[in-house]
Write a protein that holds these residues in place. Structure first.
Motif, PDB file in Angstrom:
ATOM      1  N   PRO A 192      35.107  67.264 143.612  1.00  0.00           N
ATOM      2  CA  PRO A 192      33.679  67.585 143.287  1.00  0.00           C
ATOM      3  C   PRO A 192      32.694  66.801 144.014  1.00  0.00           C
ATOM      4  O   PRO A 192      33.199  65.721 144.509  1.00  0.00           O
ATOM      5  N   PRO A 193      31.537  67.249 144.409  1.00  0.00           N
ATOM      6  CA  PRO A 193      30.458  66.475 144.842  1.00  0.00           C
ATOM      7  C   PRO A 193      30.246  65.037 144.043  1.00  0.00           C
ATOM      8  O   PRO A 193      30.437  65.250 143.085  1.00  0.00           O
ATOM      9  N   GLN A 194      29.929  64.154 144.828  1.00  0.00           N
ATOM     10  CA  GLN A 194      29.972  62.785 144.217  1.00  0.00           C
ATOM     11  C   GLN A 194      28.581  62.154 144.124  1.00  0.00           C
ATOM     12  O   GLN A 194      27.831  62.187 145.298  1.00  0.00           O
ATOM     13  N   ILE A 195      27.766  61.943 143.149  1.00  0.00           N
ATOM     14  CA  ILE A 195      26.564  60.934 143.202  1.00  0.00           C
ATOM     15  C   ILE A 195      26.716  59.694 143.601  1.00  0.00           C
ATOM     16  O   ILE A 195      27.474  58.833 142.835  1.00  0.00           O
ATOM     17  N   LEU A 196      26.375  59.052 144.793  1.00  0.00           N
ATOM     18  CA  LEU A 196      26.620  57.802 145.120  1.00  0.00           C
ATOM     19  C   LEU A 196      25.526  56.904 144.703  1.00  0.00           C
ATOM     20  O   LEU A 196      25.578  55.725 144.600  1.00  0.00           O
ATOM     21  N   ARG A 197      24.316  57.293 144.502  1.00  0.00           N
ATOM     22  CA  ARG A 197      23.294  56.553 144.132  1.00  0.00           C
ATOM     23  C   ARG A 197      22.457  57.489 143.014  1.00  0.00           C
ATOM     24  O   ARG A 197      21.785  58.561 143.597  1.00  0.00           O
ATOM     25  N   PRO A 198      22.338  57.127 141.906  1.00  0.00           N
ATOM     26  CA  PRO A 198      21.636  57.940 140.826  1.00  0.00           C
ATOM     27  C   PRO A 198      20.191  57.730 140.983  1.00  0.00           C
ATOM     28  O   PRO A 198      19.594  56.845 141.782  1.00  0.00           O
ATOM     29  N   GLY A 199      19.212  58.592 140.768  1.00  0.00           N
ATOM     30  CA  GLY A 199      17.872  58.548 140.826  1.00  0.00           C
ATOM     31  C   GLY A 199      17.241  59.542 139.939  1.00  0.00           C
ATOM     32  O   GLY A 199      17.900  60.055 138.864  1.00  0.00           O
ATOM     33  N   MET A 200      16.138  60.041 140.175  1.00  0.00           N
ATOM     34  CA  MET A 200      15.200  60.670 139.204  1.00  0.00           C
ATOM     35  C   MET A 200      15.744  62.476 139.186  1.00  0.00           C
ATOM     36  O   MET A 200      15.324  63.030 138.214  1.00  0.00           O
ATOM     37  N   ILE A 201      16.464  62.750 140.203  1.00  0.00           N
ATOM     38  CA  ILE A 201      17.223  63.976 140.070  1.00  0.00           C
ATOM     39  C   ILE A 201      18.834  63.397 139.766  1.00  0.00           C
ATOM     40  O   ILE A 201      19.398  62.832 140.535  1.00  0.00           O
ATOM     41  N   HIS A 202      19.082  64.120 138.372  1.00  0.00           N
ATOM     42  CA  HIS A 202      20.324  63.404 138.075  1.00  0.00           C
ATOM     43  C   HIS A 202      21.330  64.512 137.795  1.00  0.00           C
ATOM     44  O   HIS A 202      21.098  65.588 137.945  1.00  0.00           O
ATOM     45  N   ALA A 203      22.459  64.197 137.036  1.00  0.00           N
ATOM     46  CA  ALA A 203      23.614  64.953 136.687  1.00  0.00           C
ATOM     47  C   ALA A 203      23.174  66.670 136.177  1.00  0.00           C
ATOM     48  O   ALA A 203      23.551  67.640 136.454  1.00  0.00           O
ATOM     49  N   GLU A 204      22.239  66.091 135.171  1.00  0.00           N
ATOM     50  CA  GLU A 204      21.885  67.349 134.428  1.00  0.00           C
ATOM     51  C   GLU A 204      21.014  68.489 134.960  1.00  0.00           C
ATOM     52  O   GLU A 204      20.740  69.535 134.887  1.00  0.00           O
ATOM     53  N   SER A 205      20.063  67.589 136.128  1.00  0.00           N
ATOM     54  CA  SER A 205      19.271  68.459 137.026  1.00  0.00           C
ATOM     55  C   SER A 205      20.124  69.365 137.971  1.00  0.00           C
ATOM     56  O   SER A 205      19.746  70.555 137.942  1.00  0.00           O
ATOM     57  N   PHE A 206      21.358  68.609 138.581  1.00  0.00           N
ATOM     58  CA  PHE A 206      21.882  69.460 139.261  1.00  0.00           C
ATOM     59  C   PHE A 206      22.567  70.693 138.518  1.00  0.00           C
ATOM     60  O   PHE A 206      22.776  71.914 138.956  1.00  0.00           O
ATOM     61  N   ALA A 207      23.145  70.399 137.143  1.00  0.00           N
ATOM     62  CA  ALA A 207      23.608  71.568 136.253  1.00  0.00           C
ATOM     63  C   ALA A 207      22.604  72.544 136.187  1.00  0.00           C
ATOM     64  O   ALA A 207      22.993  73.786 135.962  1.00  0.00           O
ATOM     65  N   ALA A 208      21.430  72.172 135.855  1.00  0.00           N
ATOM     66  CA  ALA A 208      20.146  73.313 135.540  1.00  0.00           C
ATOM     67  C   ALA A 208      20.035  74.178 136.836  1.00  0.00           C
ATOM     68  O   ALA A 208      19.666  75.196 136.652  1.00  0.00           O
ATOM     69  N   ALA A 209      20.272  73.654 138.095  1.00  0.00           N
ATOM     70  CA  ALA A 209      20.249  74.400 139.160  1.00  0.00           C
ATOM     71  C   ALA A 209      21.409  75.009 139.554  1.00  0.00           C
ATOM     72  O   ALA A 209      21.403  75.753 140.545  1.00  0.00           O
ATOM     73  N   GLY A 210      22.423  75.140 138.838  1.00  0.00           N
ATOM     74  CA  GLY A 210      23.592  76.185 138.926  1.00  0.00           C
ATOM     75  C   GLY A 210      24.658  75.357 139.627  1.00  0.00           C
ATOM     76  O   GLY A 210      25.411  76.291 140.156  1.00  0.00           O
TER      77      GLY A 210
END
Length: 335
Positions: A192-210
């Motif tokens: 799956p896509p990988q977060i290489l550097r976290p920021g103010m857009i985070h894993a829950e933000s991506f989930a909310a965007a479907g």
């Protein structure tokens, strides 16, 4: 070299700054520009010699790639060899904004930008001045943070000037950065896509965007780096930085002393458990809100360095998704 500060706080000055910056960039020069995350040190991303100046000015290791900034989706697609449907979905949800997508590199992008790798980090920033400069140039801009390598990222023009005055021809003053820490970086070249550097857009933000599930990358990358922000030590003040949690003043003092540091020239940055000023050099308070904290933390670290702090203690952030980018920056700053 004289470094000119270009104000942009009126429509006339805005247009003048855009034209001046674009002229310098078309001439192969490097210019400091504001973005909503932090200020960037920009050069023509299609010009290898111009990009090389970024590395020289910053003292940046050649193995550390830089992000390419664009002003629209067609420009982003010209920078990538492939732009899959998931990238389209994420661009629609989060661009313009503080998200960098890692995609296969287009042949149009010199390998110096990607540190010799075959992937590229692309971002469409939301700051109107950065967008206007890219549109005026007509080409994408390679732009890491406008600071010396491993130092604190700048969130206003004064921060840039303190580190790079005399090294670059111009700094465009676009005000204080609204986000305050660097962009989230998401690698779409793996599943799956990988977060290489976290920021103010985070894993829950991506989930909310479907978006389907994402994985979090390792704290330090092995092999070729796909994006900036993966080195163990980064974003660091001159002072020693400690990230601590405490219940009261006595516990805080005890933890500082156990770390073999003194409290006399120690600066505290707190957000939830506020200690008394005695015996610390200064106690600063940032609101207990992730977005407000992110906007303020680099400026506070700059201020501590300017005042000669020997030790900076930052109260540990909560272990929740919205604080993950802040926790990452503090961890690397303290390494």
């Amino acid at each position: 070299m004289n470094t000119e500060i270009l104000p942009a706080h009126t429509p006339e000055l805005f247009q003048k700054a855009v034209r001046c910056a674009a002229e310098l960039l078309r001439d192969g020069q490097v210019v400091a520009l504001p973005t909503e995350t932090v200020y960037g040190l920009a050069a023509n991303a299609l010009d290898a010699q111009a990009v090389a100046k970024i590395f020289e000015i910053k003292g940046r290791p050649p193995a550390n790639p830089v992000i390419v900034h664009v002003a629209d989706l067609p420009m982003a697609k010209r920078c990538a060899r492939l732009f899959p449907p998931l990238a389209e979905q994420l661009a629609k949800a989060f661009w313009p904004g503080p998200l960098t997508l890692v995609l296969p590199r287009s042949e149009a992008i010199p390998k110096i930008v990607t540190a010799g790798g075959e992937t590229i980090g692309i971002r469409w920033p939301s700051h109107p001045l950065m967008q206007a400069v890219i549109r005026e140039c007509g080409f994408p801009l390679a732009a890491p943070s406008a600071n010396l390598s491993n130092h604190i990222s700048p969130t206003n023009a004064a921060h840039v000037q303190k580190q790079l005055d005399g090294r670059i021809p111009a700094i465009v003053d676009g005000g204080q950065s609204a986000v305050g820490i660097e962009s989230s970086v998401l690698d779409l070249t793996v599943t799956p896509p990988q977060i290489l550097r976290p920021g103010m857009i985070h894993a829950e933000s991506f989930a909310a965007a479907g978006m389907p599930a994402v994985a979090c990358g390792p704290l330090s990358a092995a092999g070729a780096l796909k994006s900036p922000g993966q080195l163990k030590k980064h974003y660091s003040p001159r002072a020693k930085l400690l990230v601590l949690s405490w219940k009261d003043d006595d516990e805080l003092k005890s933890k500082i002393q156990n770390s073999k540091f003194k409290t006399q020239n120690c600066y505290i940055i707190a957000h939830a458990c506020i200690p008394s000023a005695e015996p610390f050099a200064r106690v600063s308070v940032i609101p207990h809100d992730a977005h407000a904290f992110a906007r303020a933390i680099y400026a506070e670290l700059h201020r501590c360095d300017e005042e000669g702090a020997q030790t900076i203690v930052v109260e540990a952030p909560p272990a929740t998704p919205e604080w993950s980018g802040i926790a990452d920056r503090l961890r690397r700053a303290a390494a």
